[in-house]
Design an enzyme around this catalytic site. Sequence first.
Site, PDB file in Angstrom:
ATOM      1  N   GLU A 117      -1.634  -5.608   8.788  1.00  0.00           N
ATOM      2  CA  GLU A 117      -0.815  -4.994   9.847  1.00  0.00           C
ATOM      3  C   GLU A 117      -1.410  -5.242  11.240  1.00  0.00           C
ATOM      4  O   GLU A 117      -2.627  -5.209  11.414  1.00  0.00           O
ATOM      5  CB  GLU A 117      -0.700  -3.486   9.606  1.00  0.00           C
ATOM      6  CG  GLU A 117       0.063  -3.148   8.338  1.00  0.00           C
ATOM      7  CD  GLU A 117       0.300  -1.654   8.156  1.00  0.00           C
ATOM      8  OE1 GLU A 117       0.020  -0.868   9.083  1.00  0.00           O
ATOM      9  OE2 GLU A 117       0.767  -1.284   7.065  1.00  0.00           O
ATOM     10  N   LYS A 142      -1.367  -9.220   2.956  1.00  0.00           N
ATOM     11  CA  LYS A 142      -0.608  -8.757   4.132  1.00  0.00           C
ATOM     12  C   LYS A 142      -1.508  -7.859   4.974  1.00  0.00           C
ATOM     13  O   LYS A 142      -2.246  -7.043   4.442  1.00  0.00           O
ATOM     14  CB  LYS A 142       0.661  -8.001   3.714  1.00  0.00           C
ATOM     15  CG  LYS A 142       1.451  -7.487   4.923  1.00  0.00           C
ATOM     16  CD  LYS A 142       2.887  -7.134   4.587  1.00  0.00           C
ATOM     17  CE  LYS A 142       3.038  -5.805   3.912  1.00  0.00           C
ATOM     18  NZ  LYS A 142       2.546  -4.646   4.677  1.00  0.00           N
ATOM     19  N   GLU A 192       9.154  -4.195  10.598  1.00  0.00           N
ATOM     20  CA  GLU A 192       9.563  -2.890  10.069  1.00  0.00           C
ATOM     21  C   GLU A 192      10.137  -2.010  11.174  1.00  0.00           C
ATOM     22  O   GLU A 192       9.518  -1.826  12.224  1.00  0.00           O
ATOM     23  CB  GLU A 192       8.355  -2.198   9.409  1.00  0.00           C
ATOM     24  CG  GLU A 192       8.709  -0.827   8.836  1.00  0.00           C
ATOM     25  CD  GLU A 192       7.759  -0.318   7.762  1.00  0.00           C
ATOM     26  OE1 GLU A 192       6.827  -1.044   7.356  1.00  0.00           O
ATOM     27  OE2 GLU A 192       7.976   0.831   7.320  1.00  0.00           O
ATOM     28  N   ASP A 221      -1.169  -6.009  -0.196  1.00  0.00           N
ATOM     29  CA  ASP A 221      -1.474  -5.359   1.077  1.00  0.00           C
ATOM     30  C   ASP A 221      -2.959  -5.093   1.151  1.00  0.00           C
ATOM     31  O   ASP A 221      -3.536  -4.519   0.221  1.00  0.00           O
ATOM     32  CB  ASP A 221      -0.774  -3.987   1.122  1.00  0.00           C
ATOM     33  CG  ASP A 221       0.311  -3.927   2.161  1.00  0.00           C
ATOM     34  OD1 ASP A 221       0.218  -4.650   3.174  1.00  0.00           O
ATOM     35  OD2 ASP A 221       1.264  -3.156   1.953  1.00  0.00           O
ATOM     36  N   ASP A 277       0.839  -1.210   0.000  1.00  0.00           N
ATOM     37  CA  ASP A 277       0.000   0.000   0.000  1.00  0.00           C
ATOM     38  C   ASP A 277       0.873   1.258   0.000  1.00  0.00           C
ATOM     39  O   ASP A 277       0.359   2.377  -0.055  1.00  0.00           O
ATOM     40  CB  ASP A 277      -1.025  -0.016   1.137  1.00  0.00           C
ATOM     41  CG  ASP A 277      -0.405  -0.128   2.509  1.00  0.00           C
ATOM     42  OD1 ASP A 277       0.834  -0.199   2.607  1.00  0.00           O
ATOM     43  OD2 ASP A 277      -1.164  -0.140   3.498  1.00  0.00           O
ATOM     44  N   SER A 278       2.210   1.065  -0.001  1.00  0.00           N
ATOM     45  CA  SER A 278       3.131   2.189  -0.237  1.00  0.00           C
ATOM     46  C   SER A 278       2.868   2.800  -1.612  1.00  0.00           C
ATOM     47  O   SER A 278       3.287   3.919  -1.890  1.00  0.00           O
ATOM     48  CB  SER A 278       4.584   1.716  -0.139  1.00  0.00           C
ATOM     49  OG  SER A 278       4.782   0.557  -0.927  1.00  0.00           O
TER      50      SER A 278
HETATM   51  O1  KIV Z   1       3.487  -1.118   1.584  1.00  0.00           O
HETATM   52  C1  KIV Z   1       4.666  -1.498   1.634  1.00  0.00           C
HETATM   53  O2  KIV Z   1       5.455  -1.182   0.760  1.00  0.00           O
HETATM   54  C2  KIV Z   1       5.053  -2.324   2.789  1.00  0.00           C
HETATM   55  C3  KIV Z   1       6.499  -2.613   3.068  1.00  0.00           C
HETATM   56  C4  KIV Z   1       6.642  -3.648   4.101  1.00  0.00           C
HETATM   57  C5  KIV Z   1       7.368  -2.916   1.959  1.00  0.00           C
HETATM   58  O3  KIV Z   1       4.207  -2.730   3.505  1.00  0.00           O
END
Ligand code: KIV
Length: 280
Positions: free
Chosen positions: A114, A112, A182, A83, A44-45
């Site tokens: 969090e 993924k 992270e 993500d 999600d970056s």
């Molecule tokens: O969104 C992202 O880029 C991440 C990092 C762990 C690479 O979650």
Amino acid sequence: MKKTAKKIIDFKKQGKKITALTAYDYSTAKYFDKAGVDIILVGDSLAQVALGYGSTTQVSTDEMLVFTKAVARGVESALVAADMPFMSYHISIEEGIKNAGRFIQNGAQAVKIEGASPYIIQLVSRLTQNGIPVMGHLGFTPQYINTIGGHFVSGKDTRATLEILQMAQALEKAGAFSVVLEMVPAESSKFITERLNIPTIGIGGGRYCDGQILVSDDILGKYDNFCPKFARQYSSLKDIIYNVARAYCNDVEKGNFPSISESFTLDNEEARKLENYTQN
Ligand code: KIV
């Protein structure tokens, strides 16, 4: 052969370091895959580096899905993880499962998520029971930026390291196949890594993690609004992009582009006819 969540766990057992990078488009994903990257994360970056938002909290599931589909089309071998964006899995377990399913149906092999609150642990357990592999994400968790209040290193003492370990163990027990650490001190990551059966993937997590992940725009040198201390820049793509665009503008403005070989041409006779044609 396609890498699976199980294969990623096997890499830890075999002592093979796991390589992971983010990608957001078809051609970048294709070449990362050809280069042998094990996990390609549609992070999600992309909110910041591809869409120009201020934080990851601004990107939606529908936006993430467009990038996920593009990346999945470019990848043959790597495991594609997506993500789950902010608020796509927080409201209810049912909604979290439904949204995770959309990522899988659109080409990802894992999602993924969090954090590791009791609610998240329950969600991870339900997702994995339903055939959706989950990668955890602990330490600094960008989706919580508004409550954390900044980019801070986590696990800075024994108590905080033990807290992260407990969360990672809960994720492992719930069925997660890996966990991103992270901005965690190297010694703390080592302590956690040695006590888990699933691999740790560090980003600013030091050398003892089972694998490493970085944001592709950081290693390529393409995004310069902010470059974290832990990102190694292998190229300066932003300079290449700028210089290419400048050279192109220069060529067009001076009439140097396109050349004959970059144009379609008539055969000689048609060209002569056209030249001598006079309109009545
Ligand atoms: O969104 C992202 O880029 C991440 C990092 C762990 C690479 O979650």
